[in-house]
Design an enzyme around this catalytic site. Structure first.
Site, PDB file in Angstrom:
ATOM      1  N   TYR A  31       0.829  -1.206   0.000  1.00 22.06           N
ATOM      2  CA  TYR A  31       0.000   0.000   0.000  1.00 22.06           C
ATOM      3  C   TYR A  31       0.863   1.257   0.000  1.00 22.06           C
ATOM      4  O   TYR A  31       2.085   1.191   0.208  1.00 22.06           O
ATOM      5  CB  TYR A  31      -0.940  -0.006   1.211  1.00 22.06           C
ATOM      6  CG  TYR A  31      -0.275   0.309   2.540  1.00 22.06           C
ATOM      7  CD1 TYR A  31       0.570  -0.603   3.152  1.00 22.06           C
ATOM      8  CD2 TYR A  31      -0.466   1.548   3.157  1.00 22.06           C
ATOM      9  CE1 TYR A  31       1.195  -0.301   4.351  1.00 22.06           C
ATOM     10  CE2 TYR A  31       0.155   1.852   4.370  1.00 22.06           C
ATOM     11  CZ  TYR A  31       0.981   0.914   4.957  1.00 22.06           C
ATOM     12  OH  TYR A  31       1.605   1.214   6.142  1.00 22.06           O
ATOM     13  N   LEU A 202      11.416   1.339   6.775  1.00 22.51           N
ATOM     14  CA  LEU A 202      10.800   1.764   5.525  1.00 22.51           C
ATOM     15  C   LEU A 202      11.568   2.995   5.043  1.00 22.51           C
ATOM     16  O   LEU A 202      11.863   3.890   5.849  1.00 22.51           O
ATOM     17  CB  LEU A 202       9.333   2.144   5.782  1.00 22.51           C
ATOM     18  CG  LEU A 202       8.557   2.486   4.515  1.00 22.51           C
ATOM     19  CD1 LEU A 202       8.151   1.219   3.786  1.00 22.51           C
ATOM     20  CD2 LEU A 202       7.334   3.328   4.825  1.00 22.51           C
TER      21      LEU A 202
HETATM   22  C1  LIG Z   1       6.861   1.900   9.433  1.00 20.51           C
HETATM   23  C2  LIG Z   1       6.857   3.254   8.805  1.00 20.51           C
HETATM   24  N1  LIG Z   1       7.969   3.992   8.823  1.00 20.51           N
HETATM   25  C3  LIG Z   1       7.996   5.226   8.279  1.00 20.51           C
HETATM   26  C4  LIG Z   1       6.881   5.797   7.705  1.00 20.51           C
HETATM   27  C5  LIG Z   1       6.958   7.175   7.128  1.00 20.51           C
HETATM   28  O1  LIG Z   1       7.027   7.111   5.733  1.00 20.51           O
HETATM   29  P1  LIG Z   1       6.549   8.302   4.814  1.00 20.51           P
HETATM   30  O2  LIG Z   1       7.332   9.499   5.227  1.00 20.51           O
HETATM   31  O3  LIG Z   1       6.885   7.861   3.442  1.00 20.51           O
HETATM   32  O4  LIG Z   1       5.106   8.491   5.059  1.00 20.51           O
HETATM   33  C6  LIG Z   1       5.696   5.060   7.641  1.00 20.51           C
HETATM   34  C7  LIG Z   1       4.508   5.624   7.008  1.00 20.51           C
HETATM   35  O5  LIG Z   1       3.499   5.023   6.873  1.00 20.51           O
HETATM   36  C8  LIG Z   1       5.683   3.757   8.214  1.00 20.51           C
HETATM   37  O6  LIG Z   1       4.569   3.007   8.192  1.00 20.51           O
END
Ligand SMILES: Cc1ncc(COP(=O)(O)O)c(C=O)c1O
Length: 279
Positions: A31, A202
């Site tokens: 997603y 991530l």
């Molecule tokens: C586990 C995790 N880390 C970091 C992030 C932050 O990522 P982003 O800045 O791309 O929203 C998210 C966002 O959903 C996340 O689920």
């Protein structure tokens, strides 16, 4: 509410997803969440690039990316969300097939689902900062894939809620990796420190933007694990995320961060990011 489902926009209550869908049975899907301000999406390219990477990592058949790219705008239009702040959620699963662990036949179509909603900013959290709790990182070793299998994140978030905290931050091998739904960074002697981009986090898009802003402001950046027992020496801590933006952390477990108020570097990044997103 109009949602996107396998090629069509339709009222949400008309969506019919098979109980055999591998997203439902195995959590076998990926997603993305993208934010829009007055109809303009922030860093959409990066989100779609990450979506493609997640699909490839899991060997899920890539849907027509051009068609996929068009969905967020359609969702905003169909739901009168072209003005103000909104988020779009997009999910792709490996489709529906009789329950067997290996991949289904190659011709099994993927399931694509998306919805848009009004985004209500948490102004007081941004202004005053938040409490987080630390929890063991019990996730698998491919946290770089944005998979819908989020049980450890769900459990950690619930634990945070029960402890009146905004977020739970994961600790793996003694180091803070990231939050249950955010990236994590801290300021040590003016240096922005955040866990390196490995399979254990991530690759957060806000994290990348924040690093870019640091470079612009001549704030030194160190992508290096922060040990849990070093956190007491941090001058500032912050959460980073698409809907979280830059959120000051003023308490970790029972300990205050700095003087218990959002710090100047956090504030600087917070203001710079808001300007970037809203302009
Ligand atoms: C586990 C995790 N880390 C970091 C992030 C932050 O990522 P982003 O800045 O791309 O929203 C998210 C966002 O959903 C996340 O689920």
């Amino acid at each position: 509410m109009h949602v996107y489902f396998n090629g069509d926009m339709m009222p949400k209550n008309e969506v019919s997803i098979s109980p055999d869908d591998r997203g439902f049975i195995f959590g076998d899907g990926v997603y993305e969440v993208i934010v829009a301000y007055d109809g303009r999406f922030f860093r959409a390219d990066a989100h779609f690039e990450r979506l493609r990477r997640s699909l490839r990592a899991l060997k899920i058949q890539e849907p027509d990316m051009a068609a996929l790219r068009a969905i967020p705008e359609k969702l905003l239009r169909a739901n009168n969300l072209e003005e103000g702040e909104a988020t779009v959620y997009l999910q792709i699963t490996r489709g529906a097939a009789p329950r067997k662990h290996p991949f289904p036949d190659k011709d099994t179509p993927v399931t694509v689902y998306g919805f848009a909603s009004r985004f209500v900013a948490d102004e007081s959290a941004w202004e005053d900062g938040v409490k987080v709790i630390s929890v063991p990182d019990i996730r698998w070793m491919r946290c770089d894939i944005k998979s819908v299998s989020l049980l450890p994140n769900v459990l950690a978030s619930q634990q945070a809620k029960e402890n009146n905290a905004k977020e739970a931050i994961f600790v793996r091998d003694g180091a803070i990796t990231e939050g249950a739904h955010t990236s994590f960074a801290a300021i040590f002697d003016g240096c922005f420190v955040t866990y390196p981009e490995t399979h254990y986090i991530l690759p957060g898009i806000t994290r990348t933007v924040a690093i870019g802003l640091c470079r612009e402001f001549n704030i030194p950046v160190r992508e290096f694990p922060i040990l849990e027992n070093e956190l007491k020496d941090a001058d500032e801590c912050m959460l980073l995320g698409t809907t979280t933006e830059v959120m000051p952390v003023v308490q970790v477990d029972d300990r205050m961060v700095g003087d218990g108020r959002p710090g100047p570097v956090t504030r600087k990044l917070q203001n710079a990011l808001r300007k970037l997103i809203r302009n």
